[in-house]
Design a protein around this motif. Structure first.
Motif, PDB file in Angstrom:
ATOM      1  N   ASN A  22       9.770   9.359   2.401  1.00 22.75           N
ATOM      2  CA  ASN A  22       9.152   8.099   1.946  1.00 22.75           C
ATOM      3  C   ASN A  22       7.737   8.216   1.388  1.00 22.75           C
ATOM      4  O   ASN A  22       7.191   7.207   0.919  1.00 22.75           O
ATOM      5  CB  ASN A  22       9.144   7.055   3.072  1.00 22.75           C
ATOM      6  N   TRP A  23       7.098   9.382   1.433  1.00 24.98           N
ATOM      7  CA  TRP A  23       5.786   9.533   0.807  1.00 24.98           C
ATOM      8  C   TRP A  23       5.965   9.439  -0.712  1.00 24.98           C
ATOM      9  O   TRP A  23       6.922   9.961  -1.270  1.00 24.98           O
ATOM     10  CB  TRP A  23       5.154  10.862   1.177  1.00 24.98           C
ATOM     11  N   LYS A  24       4.995   8.814  -1.385  1.00 25.18           N
ATOM     12  CA  LYS A  24       5.131   8.625  -2.831  1.00 25.18           C
ATOM     13  C   LYS A  24       4.320   9.607  -3.668  1.00 25.18           C
ATOM     14  O   LYS A  24       4.608   9.780  -4.860  1.00 25.18           O
ATOM     15  CB  LYS A  24       4.731   7.200  -3.214  1.00 25.18           C
ATOM     16  N   TYR A  25       3.283  10.212  -3.089  1.00 27.02           N
ATOM     17  CA  TYR A  25       2.394  11.057  -3.882  1.00 27.02           C
ATOM     18  C   TYR A  25       2.040  12.336  -3.117  1.00 27.02           C
ATOM     19  O   TYR A  25       1.962  12.340  -1.884  1.00 27.02           O
ATOM     20  CB  TYR A  25       1.091  10.318  -4.235  1.00 27.02           C
ATOM     21  N   TRP A  26       1.798  13.375  -3.868  1.00 27.73           N
ATOM     22  CA  TRP A  26       1.274  14.637  -3.327  1.00 27.73           C
ATOM     23  C   TRP A  26       0.206  15.120  -4.297  1.00 27.73           C
ATOM     24  O   TRP A  26       0.469  15.342  -5.473  1.00 27.73           O
ATOM     25  CB  TRP A  26       2.391  15.675  -3.193  1.00 27.73           C
ATOM     26  N   TRP A  27      -1.031  15.252  -3.795  1.00 22.50           N
ATOM     27  CA  TRP A  27      -2.177  15.615  -4.617  1.00 22.50           C
ATOM     28  C   TRP A  27      -2.682  17.000  -4.227  1.00 22.50           C
ATOM     29  O   TRP A  27      -2.731  17.336  -3.041  1.00 22.50           O
ATOM     30  CB  TRP A  27      -3.310  14.613  -4.425  1.00 22.50           C
ATOM     31  N   THR A  28      -3.073  17.775  -5.213  1.00 25.08           N
ATOM     32  CA  THR A  28      -3.649  19.091  -4.918  1.00 25.08           C
ATOM     33  C   THR A  28      -4.901  19.323  -5.742  1.00 25.08           C
ATOM     34  O   THR A  28      -4.980  18.954  -6.917  1.00 25.08           O
ATOM     35  CB  THR A  28      -2.627  20.213  -5.155  1.00 25.08           C
ATOM     36  N   THR A  29      -5.877  19.916  -5.097  1.00 18.41           N
ATOM     37  CA  THR A  29      -7.199  20.049  -5.672  1.00 18.41           C
ATOM     38  C   THR A  29      -7.308  21.223  -6.639  1.00 18.41           C
ATOM     39  O   THR A  29      -6.398  22.050  -6.748  1.00 18.41           O
ATOM     40  CB  THR A  29      -8.231  20.202  -4.540  1.00 18.41           C
ATOM     41  N   GLU A  30      -8.420  21.283  -7.334  1.00 19.74           N
ATOM     42  CA  GLU A  30      -8.821  22.462  -8.103  1.00 19.74           C
ATOM     43  C   GLU A  30     -10.246  22.830  -7.693  1.00 19.74           C
ATOM     44  O   GLU A  30     -11.182  22.067  -7.935  1.00 19.74           O
ATOM     45  CB  GLU A  30      -8.790  22.210  -9.617  1.00 19.74           C
ATOM     46  N   MET A  80       0.843  -1.188   0.000  1.00 17.73           N
ATOM     47  CA  MET A  80       0.000   0.000   0.000  1.00 17.73           C
ATOM     48  C   MET A  80       0.881   1.243   0.000  1.00 17.73           C
ATOM     49  O   MET A  80       1.897   1.298   0.698  1.00 17.73           O
ATOM     50  CB  MET A  80      -0.911  -0.009   1.227  1.00 17.73           C
ATOM     51  N   GLU A  81       0.479   2.231  -0.798  1.00 20.31           N
ATOM     52  CA  GLU A  81       1.260   3.461  -0.937  1.00 20.31           C
ATOM     53  C   GLU A  81       0.568   4.622  -0.229  1.00 20.31           C
ATOM     54  O   GLU A  81      -0.604   4.517   0.175  1.00 20.31           O
ATOM     55  CB  GLU A  81       1.458   3.779  -2.419  1.00 20.31           C
ATOM     56  N   PHE A  82       1.300   5.754  -0.109  1.00 20.01           N
ATOM     57  CA  PHE A  82       0.786   6.873   0.687  1.00 20.01           C
ATOM     58  C   PHE A  82       1.033   8.206   0.000  1.00 20.01           C
ATOM     59  O   PHE A  82       2.060   8.416  -0.651  1.00 20.01           O
ATOM     60  CB  PHE A  82       1.436   6.859   2.071  1.00 20.01           C
ATOM     61  N   GLY A  83       0.047   9.094   0.169  1.00 17.90           N
ATOM     62  CA  GLY A  83       0.153  10.425  -0.397  1.00 17.90           C
ATOM     63  C   GLY A  83      -0.409  11.469   0.546  1.00 17.90           C
ATOM     64  O   GLY A  83      -1.216  11.171   1.427  1.00 17.90           O
ATOM     65  N   LEU A  84       0.028  12.696   0.351  1.00 13.61           N
ATOM     66  CA  LEU A  84      -0.560  13.847   1.035  1.00 13.61           C
ATOM     67  C   LEU A  84      -1.584  14.496   0.121  1.00 13.61           C
ATOM     68  O   LEU A  84      -1.396  14.545  -1.104  1.00 13.61           O
ATOM     69  CB  LEU A  84       0.509  14.882   1.383  1.00 13.61           C
ATOM     70  N   PHE A  85      -2.657  15.005   0.731  1.00  6.84           N
ATOM     71  CA  PHE A  85      -3.676  15.714  -0.049  1.00  6.84           C
ATOM     72  C   PHE A  85      -3.709  17.176   0.381  1.00  6.84           C
ATOM     73  O   PHE A  85      -3.867  17.482   1.570  1.00  6.84           O
ATOM     74  CB  PHE A  85      -5.060  15.086   0.141  1.00  6.84           C
ATOM     75  N   GLU A 136       6.878   0.317   6.951  1.00  7.38           N
ATOM     76  CA  GLU A 136       6.278  -0.948   7.385  1.00  7.38           C
ATOM     77  C   GLU A 136       5.250  -1.464   6.386  1.00  7.38           C
ATOM     78  O   GLU A 136       4.934  -2.662   6.381  1.00  7.38           O
ATOM     79  CB  GLU A 136       5.602  -0.752   8.751  1.00  7.38           C
ATOM     80  N   LEU A 137       4.718  -0.589   5.540  1.00  2.00           N
ATOM     81  CA  LEU A 137       3.629  -0.965   4.641  1.00  2.00           C
ATOM     82  C   LEU A 137       3.982  -0.832   3.165  1.00  2.00           C
ATOM     83  O   LEU A 137       3.300  -1.402   2.311  1.00  2.00           O
ATOM     84  CB  LEU A 137       2.392  -0.103   4.932  1.00  2.00           C
ATOM     85  N   ASP A 138       5.001  -0.074   2.851  1.00  2.00           N
ATOM     86  CA  ASP A 138       5.378   0.142   1.454  1.00  2.00           C
ATOM     87  C   ASP A 138       6.880  -0.057   1.312  1.00  2.00           C
ATOM     88  O   ASP A 138       7.675   0.829   1.615  1.00  2.00           O
ATOM     89  CB  ASP A 138       4.977   1.556   1.000  1.00  2.00           C
ATOM     90  N   ARG A 139       7.261  -1.225   0.815  1.00  4.17           N
ATOM     91  CA  ARG A 139       8.679  -1.553   0.649  1.00  4.17           C
ATOM     92  C   ARG A 139       9.107  -1.568  -0.819  1.00  4.17           C
ATOM     93  O   ARG A 139      10.247  -1.896  -1.129  1.00  4.17           O
ATOM     94  CB  ARG A 139       8.970  -2.913   1.290  1.00  4.17           C
ATOM     95  N   ASP A 140       8.179  -1.237  -1.704  1.00  2.00           N
ATOM     96  CA  ASP A 140       8.483  -1.243  -3.135  1.00  2.00           C
ATOM     97  C   ASP A 140       9.017   0.125  -3.543  1.00  2.00           C
ATOM     98  O   ASP A 140       8.315   1.133  -3.407  1.00  2.00           O
ATOM     99  CB  ASP A 140       7.214  -1.569  -3.930  1.00  2.00           C
ATOM    100  N   PRO A 141      10.240   0.223  -4.044  1.00  2.38           N
ATOM    101  CA  PRO A 141      10.771   1.534  -4.427  1.00  2.38           C
ATOM    102  C   PRO A 141      10.085   2.133  -5.643  1.00  2.38           C
ATOM    103  O   PRO A 141      10.135   3.352  -5.852  1.00  2.38           O
ATOM    104  CB  PRO A 141      12.256   1.244  -4.718  1.00  2.38           C
TER     105      PRO A 141
END
Length: 378
Positions: free
Chosen positions: A43-51, A1-6, A357-362
């Motif tokens: 280690n965060w993989k994504y950053w999302w921003t709204t419109e 599972m991957e993680f991002g900030l919104f 602990e949850l995302d070990r895939d580079p």
């Protein structure tokens, strides 16, 4: 599972004790950028921003096509996503959207994620001359399949109900073939199934627990097996937004949740986003929900509807999202009135102690889909 900030641009009156609305707006924008840069290092993989447009206090981020490359220039690894670009022609001409996406793909070296939507508020839609919200569904359906053609054809033309173009070469073309991953915002069973059939990843803004979300994930995962993608490949992804605060002291984290301003944020959501059904107990504006009590905060955490506490608590809560098949969890600490330093502490601690602990895939999941599609086409 991957993680991002919104990143949502929540700018309530008197944010951080600032009486000047322009100053509060400015400080919020700078805070969002700093959190993105920190996430890139932890280690965060994504950053999302709204419109969003015209939604006072709720969201002051309208020109995310400006914000995205600004963050891209300050980061190296994190993927940057539009959550969303509004692709209805009265708001953004489809050719201009295709150009922006391809330009972002070049400037970020393939780190851009193309999230799409049609807007969720008559305040926004009517501001751009769309009198009937239902028309946006037809607009979306007409436009979404055209990006694939614009990015691949040198002599593109189109004659449609909502937009038309004479023969033109839409430039630039995407840098990393075939094109950036495609997503759509979704919130109900029909949209989850439709997204899957189109081969689009889902950006889900549900406020429930993993148990509430599980049937929607199942609908998506079942339907995507038979996808007819509107892009060149299937982006099999479910990303869900969750409340979040990770601190060393779990009691301190729960106390801060009481002071998050989340209920005021929810009141603004249902003030503006009138295409969402209003839940029981949410009053009509200008009445607002009362601040959350500690008992309510504790109940939401116990139901795994919030990822709150120390790293061990957060990890346990996230196991529930993992169990139902979520591919990405998005955290929005800036959709609160918390001080910037608290958000920094939480983002850094979570990134260093929970994510590994949850995302070990580079490799990013979306990058793998894109890479495999390019290999299959060669």
């Amino acid at each position: 599972m991957e993680f991002g900030l919104f990143c949502g641009g929540f700018t309530p009156r008197g944010l951080w004790g600032l009486d000047d609305p322009a100053r509060a707006e400015h400080e919020r924008l700078l805070s969002e950028v700093e959190l993105a840069v920190l996430a890139d290092r932890t280690n965060w993989k994504y950053w999302w921003t709204t419109e969003h447009h015209f939604l006072d206090e709720y969201s002051h981020i309208s020109a995310n096509e400006v914000l995205l490359p600004w963050v891209g220039a300050r980061t190296e690894r994190i993927h940057l996503g539009s959550g969303i670009f509004n692709i209805t022609p009265p708001v953004n001409h489809p050719a201009r959207v295709a150009e922006r996406v391809a330009m972002l793909d070049h400037l970020t070296e393939g780190r851009f994620e193309f999230g799409t939507g049609r807007g969720s508020s008559t305040t926004e839609q009517q501001g751009f001359g769309i009198s009937d919200p239902d028309l946006t569904k037809d607009m979306f359906d007409e436009v979404i399949g055209e990006f694939r053609r614009m990015w691949s054809e040198s002599d593109y033309s189109f004659e449609g109900r909502f937009f038309s173009m004479p023969t033109r070469n839409v430039l630039p073309k995407p840098w990393i073939k075939p094109h950036p991953p495609m997503w759509v915002a979704a919130g109900n069973p029909g949209t989850f199934e439709k997204a899957a059939r189109m081969g689009l990843g889902v950006l889900c803004f549900t406020r429930g627990s993993p148990r509430d979300l599980a049937p929607l994930v199942e609908i998506y995962k079942t339907a995507i097996a038979d996808a007819d993608p509107v892009g060149e490949y299937v982006n099999d992804n479910v990303a869900v937004v969750s409340q979040f605060l990770c601190l060393e002291d779990r009691e301190q984290a729960r106390d801060w949740m009481v002071r998050a301003g989340s209920n005021y944020h929810s009141s603004l959501l249902y003030r503006y986003l009138d295409t969402f059904p209003r839940p029981p107990g949410v009053p009509e504006w200008p009445a607002v929900l009362p601040p959350a009590t500690r008992d309510v905060v504790d109940e939401r955490i116990e139901q795994d509807a919030s990822v709150v506490g120390n790293p061990e608590d957060c990890l346990a809560a996230l196991r529930q999202f993992e169990a139902i098949g979520c591919d990405q969890v998005l955290m929005g600490p800036s959709s609160t009135t918390w001080p910037h330093d608290l958000c920094v502490e939480s983002v850094e601690l979570f990134g260093k102690q929970v994510i590994p602990e949850l995302d070990r895939d580079p490799e990013h999941r979306t990058s793998r889909f894109r890479r495999e599609a390019a290999a299959a086409a060669s």
